[in-house]
Design a protein around this motif. Structure first.
Motif, PDB file in Angstrom:
ATOM      1  N   SER A  21       0.880  -1.116   0.048  1.00  0.00           N
ATOM      2  CA  SER A  21       0.018   0.086  -0.039  1.00  0.00           C
ATOM      3  C   SER A  21       0.824   1.232  -0.041  1.00  0.00           C
ATOM      4  N   CYS A  22       0.482   2.314  -0.547  1.00  0.00           N
ATOM      5  CA  CYS A  22       0.960   3.688  -0.487  1.00  0.00           C
ATOM      6  C   CYS A  22       0.095   4.550  -0.149  1.00  0.00           C
ATOM      7  N   THR A  23      -0.072   5.307   0.785  1.00  0.00           N
ATOM      8  CA  THR A  23      -0.870   6.001   1.161  1.00  0.00           C
ATOM      9  C   THR A  23      -0.348   7.458   1.089  1.00  0.00           C
ATOM     10  N   ALA A  24      -1.102   8.533   0.495  1.00  0.00           N
ATOM     11  CA  ALA A  24      -0.513   9.801   0.338  1.00  0.00           C
ATOM     12  C   ALA A  24      -1.316  10.849   1.242  1.00  0.00           C
ATOM     13  N   ALA A  25      -0.424  11.703   1.720  1.00  0.00           N
ATOM     14  CA  ALA A  25      -1.053  13.058   2.247  1.00  0.00           C
ATOM     15  C   ALA A  25      -0.750  14.265   1.412  1.00  0.00           C
ATOM     16  N   GLY A  26      -1.326  15.197   1.415  1.00  0.00           N
ATOM     17  CA  GLY A  26      -1.310  16.377   0.867  1.00  0.00           C
ATOM     18  C   GLY A  26      -1.884  16.476  -0.375  1.00  0.00           C
ATOM     19  N   ARG A  27      -1.893  17.563  -0.873  1.00  0.00           N
ATOM     20  CA  ARG A  27      -2.713  17.991  -2.363  1.00  0.00           C
ATOM     21  C   ARG A  27      -2.029  17.028  -3.493  1.00  0.00           C
ATOM     22  N   ALA A  28      -3.051  16.939  -4.245  1.00  0.00           N
ATOM     23  CA  ALA A  28      -2.689  16.480  -5.652  1.00  0.00           C
ATOM     24  C   ALA A  28      -2.684  15.209  -5.882  1.00  0.00           C
ATOM     25  N   PHE A  29      -2.884  14.336  -4.667  1.00  0.00           N
ATOM     26  CA  PHE A  29      -2.809  12.786  -5.011  1.00  0.00           C
ATOM     27  C   PHE A  29      -3.918  12.554  -5.943  1.00  0.00           C
ATOM     28  N   SER A  30      -5.292  13.067  -5.718  1.00  0.00           N
ATOM     29  CA  SER A  30      -6.318  12.608  -6.580  1.00  0.00           C
ATOM     30  C   SER A  30      -5.756  12.984  -8.051  1.00  0.00           C
ATOM     31  N   ARG A  31      -4.993  13.711  -8.231  1.00  0.00           N
ATOM     32  CA  ARG A  31      -4.720  14.120  -9.722  1.00  0.00           C
ATOM     33  C   ARG A  31      -3.510  13.829 -10.285  1.00  0.00           C
ATOM     34  N   SER A  32      -3.115  12.633  -9.829  1.00  0.00           N
ATOM     35  CA  SER A  32      -1.678  12.247 -10.206  1.00  0.00           C
ATOM     36  C   SER A  32      -1.610  10.707 -10.737  1.00  0.00           C
ATOM     37  N   VAL A  33      -0.502  10.472 -11.687  1.00  0.00           N
ATOM     38  CA  VAL A  33      -0.035   9.230 -12.065  1.00  0.00           C
ATOM     39  C   VAL A  33       0.648   8.671 -10.834  1.00  0.00           C
ATOM     40  N   TYR A  95       9.177   1.076  -4.071  1.00  0.00           N
ATOM     41  CA  TYR A  95       8.905   2.581  -3.906  1.00  0.00           C
ATOM     42  C   TYR A  95       7.633   3.148  -4.658  1.00  0.00           C
ATOM     43  N   CYS A  96       6.746   3.736  -3.990  1.00  0.00           N
ATOM     44  CA  CYS A  96       5.750   4.475  -4.701  1.00  0.00           C
ATOM     45  C   CYS A  96       6.228   5.722  -4.964  1.00  0.00           C
ATOM     46  N   ALA A  97       5.483   6.334  -6.190  1.00  0.00           N
ATOM     47  CA  ALA A  97       5.880   7.613  -6.601  1.00  0.00           C
ATOM     48  C   ALA A  97       4.827   8.281  -7.181  1.00  0.00           C
ATOM     49  N   ALA A  98       4.532   9.673  -7.205  1.00  0.00           N
ATOM     50  CA  ALA A  98       3.529  10.361  -7.833  1.00  0.00           C
ATOM     51  C   ALA A  98       3.971  11.594  -8.861  1.00  0.00           C
ATOM     52  N   ARG A  99       3.283  11.623  -9.751  1.00  0.00           N
ATOM     53  CA  ARG A  99       3.363  12.820 -10.768  1.00  0.00           C
ATOM     54  C   ARG A  99       1.978  13.457 -11.007  1.00  0.00           C
ATOM     55  N   PRO A 100       1.995  14.430 -10.143  1.00  0.00           N
ATOM     56  CA  PRO A 100       0.664  15.295 -10.570  1.00  0.00           C
ATOM     57  C   PRO A 100       0.451  15.628 -12.149  1.00  0.00           C
ATOM     58  N   THR A 101      -0.743  15.489 -12.405  1.00  0.00           N
ATOM     59  CA  THR A 101      -1.140  15.738 -13.956  1.00  0.00           C
ATOM     60  C   THR A 101      -2.398  15.966 -13.958  1.00  0.00           C
ATOM     61  N   GLN A 102      -2.962  16.855 -14.864  1.00  0.00           N
ATOM     62  CA  GLN A 102      -4.209  17.017 -15.322  1.00  0.00           C
ATOM     63  C   GLN A 102      -4.930  16.088 -16.154  1.00  0.00           C
ATOM     64  N   PHE A 103      -4.165  15.208 -16.664  1.00  0.00           N
ATOM     65  CA  PHE A 103      -4.562  14.111 -17.720  1.00  0.00           C
ATOM     66  C   PHE A 103      -5.260  12.706 -16.789  1.00  0.00           C
ATOM     67  N   SER A 104      -6.406  12.459 -17.126  1.00  0.00           N
ATOM     68  CA  SER A 104      -6.854  11.559 -16.406  1.00  0.00           C
ATOM     69  C   SER A 104      -6.564   9.920 -16.854  1.00  0.00           C
ATOM     70  N   THR A 105      -6.089  10.107 -18.192  1.00  0.00           N
ATOM     71  CA  THR A 105      -5.529   8.778 -18.766  1.00  0.00           C
ATOM     72  C   THR A 105      -3.949   8.901 -19.380  1.00  0.00           C
ATOM     73  N   PHE A 106      -3.448   7.885 -19.670  1.00  0.00           N
ATOM     74  CA  PHE A 106      -2.286   7.912 -20.254  1.00  0.00           C
ATOM     75  C   PHE A 106      -1.892   6.762 -21.255  1.00  0.00           C
ATOM     76  N   SER A 107      -1.319   6.797 -22.175  1.00  0.00           N
ATOM     77  CA  SER A 107      -1.084   5.753 -23.176  1.00  0.00           C
ATOM     78  C   SER A 107       0.583   5.627 -23.242  1.00  0.00           C
ATOM     79  N   GLY A 108       0.997   4.280 -23.781  1.00  0.00           N
ATOM     80  CA  GLY A 108       2.328   4.168 -24.119  1.00  0.00           C
ATOM     81  C   GLY A 108       3.191   3.987 -22.778  1.00  0.00           C
TER      82      GLY A 108
END
Length: 130
Positions: A21-33, A95-108
Motif C-alpha cells: 500500500s502507498c498512502t498519500a498525504a497532501g494535495r494533488a494525490f487525486s490528480r496524479s499518476v 517505492y511508490c511515486a507520484a506525478r501530478p497531472t491534469q490528464f486522467s489517462t495515459f498511453s504508452g
C-alpha cells in the motif's frame, strides 16, 4: 506537496502473495499518476507499474505482467500493488511515486521513467525466500 508512505512489505516464501500500500498525504494525490518502482541490491531502481488517477490506464513491466496488479482507492488516498506468484527475483525495496497531472489517462510507456515523478516514498522491503 505530497507525502507518500509505503507499507505491506515483508518476508514471504516463493509462490506467495503480498499487497503493498502507498498512502498519500497532501494535495494533488487525486490528480496524479502513481507508479511503483523497485530496487534490488546492486541494481538500479526499475519500473514496476503505473496507474492514472482515473484508474483507467495502467502499465506494467514485462517481468511482472500477469502477476502484479496496481489499483487505487481515491477515497483513501491509497494506491495498491497486489503481488502474486512471488519469486526470489522479486526481492527488492519497493517505492511508490507520484506525478501530478491534469490528464486522467495515459498511453504508452511514458510513466516508466523515474525522473518524471515528483514525489517518492521511502520504500518498503519485500524479501522472497524459502
Amino acid at each position: 506537496q505530497v507525502q507518500l508512505v509505503e507499507s505491506g512489505g515483508g518476508l514471504v516464501q516463493p509462490g506467495s502473495s503480498l499487497r503493498l500500500s502507498c498512502t498519500a498525504a497532501g494535495r494533488a494525490f487525486s490528480r496524479s499518476v502513481m507508479g511503483w518502482f523497485r530496487q534490488s541490491p546492486g541494481k538500479e531502481r526499475a519500473f514496476v507499474a503505473a496507474i492514472s488517477w482515473s484508474g483507467t490506464s495502467t502499465d506494467y513491466a514485462d517481468s511482472v505482467k500477469g502477476r502484479f496488479t496496481i489499483s487505487q482507492d481515491n477515497t483513501k488516498n491509497t494506491v495498491y500493488l497486489q503481488m502474486n506468484s512471488l519469486s526470489p527475483e522479486d526481492t527488492a525495496v519497493y517505492y511508490c511515486a507520484a506525478r501530478p497531472t491534469q490528464f486522467s489517462t495515459f498511453s504508452g510507456r511514458g510513466y516508466r521513467q523515474e525522473r518524471i515523478y515528483d514525489y517518492w516514498g521511502q520504500g518498503t522491503q519485500v524479501t522472497v525466500s524459502s
